[in-house]
Scaffold this motif. Structure first.
Motif, PDB file in Angstrom:
ATOM      1  N   SER A  25       0.829  -1.203   0.000  1.00 24.81           N
ATOM      2  CA  SER A  25       0.000   0.000   0.000  1.00 24.81           C
ATOM      3  C   SER A  25       0.863   1.252   0.000  1.00 24.81           C
ATOM      4  N   ILE A  26       0.238   2.348  -0.358  1.00 25.32           N
ATOM      5  CA  ILE A  26       0.868   3.668  -0.283  1.00 25.32           C
ATOM      6  C   ILE A  26       0.268   4.358   0.940  1.00 25.32           C
ATOM      7  N   ALA A  27       1.135   4.948   1.772  1.00 21.24           N
ATOM      8  CA  ALA A  27       0.648   5.599   2.993  1.00 21.24           C
ATOM      9  C   ALA A  27       1.077   7.059   3.025  1.00 21.24           C
ATOM     10  N   ARG A  28       0.108   7.913   3.297  1.00 21.91           N
ATOM     11  CA  ARG A  28       0.364   9.353   3.457  1.00 21.91           C
ATOM     12  C   ARG A  28       0.294   9.675   4.941  1.00 21.91           C
ATOM     13  N   PHE A  29       1.303  10.360   5.420  1.00 21.61           N
ATOM     14  CA  PHE A  29       1.350  10.818   6.806  1.00 21.61           C
ATOM     15  C   PHE A  29       1.245  12.335   6.752  1.00 21.61           C
ATOM     16  N   PRO A  30       0.070  12.879   7.086  1.00 16.01           N
ATOM     17  CA  PRO A  30      -0.138  14.323   6.960  1.00 16.01           C
ATOM     18  C   PRO A  30       0.835  15.134   7.814  1.00 16.01           C
ATOM     19  N   SER A  31       1.060  16.357   7.391  1.00 20.03           N
ATOM     20  CA  SER A  31       1.934  17.271   8.126  1.00 20.03           C
ATOM     21  C   SER A  31       1.359  17.560   9.513  1.00 20.03           C
ATOM     22  N   ASN A  32       2.265  17.873  10.429  1.00 15.50           N
ATOM     23  CA  ASN A  32       1.902  18.254  11.798  1.00 15.50           C
ATOM     24  C   ASN A  32       0.983  17.247  12.480  1.00 15.50           C
ATOM     25  N   ARG A  33       1.340  15.978  12.363  1.00  8.84           N
ATOM     26  CA  ARG A  33       0.565  14.902  12.981  1.00  8.84           C
ATOM     27  C   ARG A  33       1.487  13.963  13.742  1.00  8.84           C
ATOM     28  N   ILE A  34       0.870  13.188  14.610  1.00  9.02           N
ATOM     29  CA  ILE A  34       1.570  12.166  15.390  1.00  9.02           C
ATOM     30  C   ILE A  34       0.842  10.841  15.208  1.00  9.02           C
ATOM     31  N   ILE A  35       1.598   9.764  15.059  1.00  9.73           N
ATOM     32  CA  ILE A  35       1.042   8.412  15.118  1.00  9.73           C
ATOM     33  C   ILE A  35       1.419   7.899  16.511  1.00  9.73           C
ATOM     34  N   PRO A  36       0.445   7.733  17.400  1.00 12.16           N
ATOM     35  CA  PRO A  36       0.764   7.289  18.765  1.00 12.16           C
ATOM     36  C   PRO A  36       1.458   5.919  18.768  1.00 12.16           C
ATOM     37  N   ILE A  37       2.247   5.693  19.800  1.00  9.40           N
ATOM     38  CA  ILE A  37       2.902   4.395  19.974  1.00  9.40           C
ATOM     39  C   ILE A  37       1.816   3.323  20.053  1.00  9.40           C
ATOM     40  N   HIS A  38       2.028   2.251  19.278  1.00  8.27           N
ATOM     41  CA  HIS A  38       1.058   1.161  19.238  1.00  8.27           C
ATOM     42  C   HIS A  38       1.749  -0.118  18.808  1.00  8.27           C
ATOM     43  N   LYS A  39       1.033  -1.229  18.901  1.00  8.18           N
ATOM     44  CA  LYS A  39       1.504  -2.519  18.403  1.00  8.18           C
ATOM     45  C   LYS A  39       0.567  -2.945  17.283  1.00  8.18           C
ATOM     46  N   GLY A  40       1.132  -3.613  16.284  1.00  6.01           N
ATOM     47  CA  GLY A  40       0.335  -4.092  15.172  1.00  6.01           C
ATOM     48  C   GLY A  40       0.173  -5.607  15.231  1.00  6.01           C
ATOM     49  N   ASN A  41       0.193  -6.212  14.078  1.00  6.28           N
ATOM     50  CA  ASN A  41      -0.039  -7.640  13.908  1.00  6.28           C
ATOM     51  C   ASN A  41       1.255  -8.419  14.144  1.00  6.28           C
ATOM     52  N   ARG A  42       1.230  -9.361  15.061  1.00  5.51           N
ATOM     53  CA  ARG A  42       2.444 -10.133  15.381  1.00  5.51           C
ATOM     54  C   ARG A  42       2.893 -11.037  14.229  1.00  5.51           C
ATOM     55  N   GLU A  43       2.052 -11.244  13.249  1.00 13.96           N
ATOM     56  CA  GLU A  43       2.380 -12.138  12.137  1.00 13.96           C
ATOM     57  C   GLU A  43       3.076 -11.430  10.973  1.00 13.96           C
ATOM     58  N   LEU A  44       3.288 -10.104  11.091  1.00 16.87           N
ATOM     59  CA  LEU A  44       3.814  -9.342   9.953  1.00 16.87           C
ATOM     60  C   LEU A  44       5.199  -8.773  10.191  1.00 16.87           C
ATOM     61  N   VAL A  45       5.984  -8.784   9.139  1.00 20.08           N
ATOM     62  CA  VAL A  45       7.168  -7.937   9.032  1.00 20.08           C
ATOM     63  C   VAL A  45       6.751  -6.825   8.087  1.00 20.08           C
ATOM     64  N   ARG A  46       6.923  -5.595   8.514  1.00 17.17           N
ATOM     65  CA  ARG A  46       6.485  -4.444   7.719  1.00 17.17           C
ATOM     66  C   ARG A  46       7.705  -3.709   7.178  1.00 17.17           C
ATOM     67  N   ILE A  47       7.658  -3.407   5.885  1.00 16.66           N
ATOM     68  CA  ILE A  47       8.717  -2.646   5.230  1.00 16.66           C
ATOM     69  C   ILE A  47       8.173  -1.260   4.903  1.00 16.66           C
TER      70      ILE A  47
END
Length: 109
Positions: A25-47
């Motif tokens: 997928s393509i992901a856009r991270f808008p300006s002046n934003r924060i992605i809070p600390i979180h955990k995702g899927n234990r089955e994935l390696v993310r690039i």
């Protein structure tokens, strides 16, 4: 999303990870934003592959280690590790995200 996946597979990503690729997928991270600390899927390696990374105060942390996105460069992490990020610039960040099946990679499939 299928078009992006097909593009990546046709460009050689699939030759290496054909059976391991779960999503692209393509992901856009808008300006002046924060992605809070979180955990995702234990089955994935993310690039994360940098497509359009603004200069300035923008970064990502995985297990407390800071990483910087760079145009044309990639890094990988276990999606289940605590991670988050911030974009304190006036521009959006654009990356390619590739999720791989962690079990298949660990088993050498």
């Amino acid at each position: 999303e299928d078009g992006i996946r097909d593009f990546c597979l046709s460009r050689g990503l699939g030759d290496v990870y054909k059976r391991q690729v779960i999503t692209v997928s393509i992901a856009r991270f808008p300006s002046n934003r924060i992605i809070p600390i979180h955990k995702g899927n234990r089955e994935l390696v993310r690039i994360h592959y940098g497509i359009k990374i603004p200069d300035g105060d923008i970064a990502f942390t995985v297990k407390g280690e800071q990483k910087k996105w760079e145009n044309g460069k990639a890094f990988a992490f276990n999606d289940f590790y605590e991670h988050g990020g911030w974009n304190n610039t006036v521009y959006d960040r654009i990356i390619l995200i590739v999720d791989l099946d962690r079990k298949m990679i660990l088993n050498g499939v």
